[in-house]
Design a protein around this motif. Structure first.
Motif: not given
Lengths: 165, 368
Positions: A13, A17, A21, A52, A56, A60, A153, A164, B10, B30-31, B33-34, B37-44
């Motif tokens: 993943r 990702y 980016r 997890m 993340f 970042r 959201r 964000w 999310i 998330a593991l 569904n890419q 996962f991307d949305a979660l990573a962006d949510e960071e």
């Protein structure tokens, strides 16, 4: 799911990702760096719900550092080594400015949100779970709260300009 | 929990709202569904921001506040600089329009000013041709400049005026009046620049026009407040050897030593011409300064032989205007002293500015 399988899935993943980016060339390295940190510093963390978020967060940091390094290494703006200031280990001005800007954008976006979304967001920030929020807001089921929250959201993200950052 | 439900979780990640079970379900999804996962990573980024307790409290306070109503939002909008500037600009524009609309109502009627200045009509008109209306003159203005013959005859028959006449200002101080005066000047001015060869003819025309000024001044006065640019009166030498102001209607006798006194209230150009049946003779020309007093002639007195004559005073507020046009025609170029007095702002004489509005006053002198 054990740690090894989680890490394997995570790597896949993260590569995807990071490729979307920062580009495919750097994606593998970034994923490797994240896993390296997880392995070295958080070897005892096994549950997925802990692993997890850690992944993340590390991802970042790694991406921010990579962007900074890329800008510093860029051939178009190369400078003599004696002109490069010593790195400040604290938060750099760009990050600080970005955070301040994001705060302002977030506040402005929240001010524009509908009353229900504002209430929902406030209850979330106060530490309530979705179940508690359901009770406080008098929703028929928790799925209703999930739906409301998902829409709120999306609306917030839209008011923030789609990102964000 | 269905996949669709899990994806909705999310929103609870950044705020830390999720229970253990919800978190596990979200991360497991998330593991696989890419996109998630991307949305979660962006949510960071948001999660990191909300991890600051102080900022979290600030947001809670912000969200707890009531959303401002319509009046509150309007007041907030008005407090911004751009709307304030817009509102101020609109108010100023409105005020200007109101002032401009109200201004003409405060000016006196034209007939009053004309009645104050009958001296012009009591003398024979100079031997000049009637002035044709300029090309740019609007028909209405042209008609206004030509009074009916009956009205003119009536003015001529009026009794001789008192010499001490208050002259209305050709130009007023107020911007609105100045604008109207400018418009009038445009109406009187020739439409095209005059060629140098024709300049003398234009000057003669202007001089002839000066004789017809009361009509113009009446129009000017109807559009502007009658503020006198200068005051003038006659003085006669008494037996005690001093000059005293003459009373209105005093009968002059041949040999009386009389002189003209001019007291300026505003700056401008003034020329004085002695007129009799034989022609005209320049007596005086100067640049008036506010508060200055001039005796004409400076030494001695006016010609005092029996007969009728008159003094013509031509005043122009412009540096180069009708008065100077007359004076230049009569006297030639101004001397260096006058140029110095005129100051650095003195403009060269051109055909376009010869047509500045002027005021003329005729003072009849009848020596028995």
């Amino acid at each position: 799911m054990d740690r090894e399988r989680i890490l394997a899935a995570l790597r896949e993943r993260i590569v995807a990702y990071a490729a979307s980016r920062v580009g495919r060339d750097q994606a593998e390295d970034l994923a490797q760096e994240v896993l390296l940190v997880l392995e070295r510093k958080y070897a005892e963390v096994a549950p997925m719900e802990e692993l997890m978020p850690l992944a993340f967060q590390i991802l970042r940091f790694q991406m921010t550092g990579w962007r900074r390094k890329a800008a510093r290494r860029g051939e178009y703006n190369q400078v003599a080594v004696q002109d490069v200031p010593l790195a400040d280990l604290g938060e750099d001005p760009e990050t600080r400015a970005g955070r301040i800007e994001m705060r302002e954008r977030l506040e402005a976006a929240m001010a524009k949100m509908e009353d229900r979304c504002r209430e929902l967001f406030r209850l979330k920030l106060e530490g309530n779970s979705f179940g508690e929020i359901q009770e406080r807001m008098g929703a028929g089921s928790i799925n209703t709260i999930y739906t409301w929250d998902s829409r709120c959201r999306r609306r917030l993200l839209e008011l923030m300009g789609g990102s964000w950052r | 929990m269905t996949p669709a439900q899990v994806e909705k979780l999310i929103g609870g990640y950044a705020t830390g709202t999720l229970t253990g079970e919800e978190r596990r379900a979200l991360f497991a999804a998330a593991l696989d569904n890419q996109e998630l996962f991307d949305a979660l990573a962006d949510e960071e980024a948001l999660r990191e921001l909300l991890a600051d307790p102080a900022y979290r409290q600030r947001l809670i306070r912000l969200l707890a506040r009531e959303k401002p109503g319509l009046a509150g939002r309007l007041a907030g909008w008005l407090r911004r600089p751009v709307p304030l500037a817009l509102a101020g600009g609109l108010a100023a524009a409105g005020l200007t329009v109101v002032v401009l609309l109200r201004e003409p109502a405060t000016t006196p009627p034209a007939v009053q000013v004309a009645a104050q200045r009958p001296a012009e009509q009591s003398l024979p008109a100079p031997p000049s041709q009637p002035l044709p209306a300029p090309a740019s003159q609007p028909p209405a203005a042209a008609a206004e400049d030509k009074p009916a013959p009956a009205a003119k005859a009536k003015l001529v028959k009026e009794p001789p005026p008192t010499p001490d006449v208050t002259v209305p200002a050709a130009l007023a101080e107020k911007p609105a009046e100045k604008k109207e005066a400018d418009e009038l000047r445009k109406a009187v001015a020739p439409a095209t620049p005059v060629a140098p060869a024709a300049e003398q003819a234009a000057l003669r025309q202007e001089a002839a026009e000066v004789a017809d000024v009361p009509r113009r001044t009446s129009r000017l006065a109807s559009a502007s407040a009658p503020v006198a640019p200068f005051r003038h009166y006659l003085e006669r030498l008494g037996e005690d050897g001093t000059y005293t102001q003459m009373a209105t209607g005093t009968q002059l006798r041949a040999g009386d030593a009389v002189r003209l006194v001019v007291e300026a209230a505003e700056s401008g150009h003034l020329s004085v011409v002695l007129r009799n049946r034989g022609g005209e003779r320049p007596l005086f020309a100067t640049v008036l300064a506010p508060g200055s007093r001039h005796t004409i002639p400076a030494d001695g007195s006016l010609p005092s032989e029996a007969g009728e004559r008159s003094l013509r005073l031509v005043y122009s507020r412009m540096r180069i205007g009708a008065a100077e046009a007359v004076s230049m025609q009569l006297f030639g170029r101004r001397d260096e002293r006058e140029k110095a007095a005129a100051g650095p702002a003195a403009a060269p004489m051109t055909a376009s500015n010869v047509t500045a509005p002027a005021v003329t006053v005729d003072i009849p002198l009848a020596y028995k």
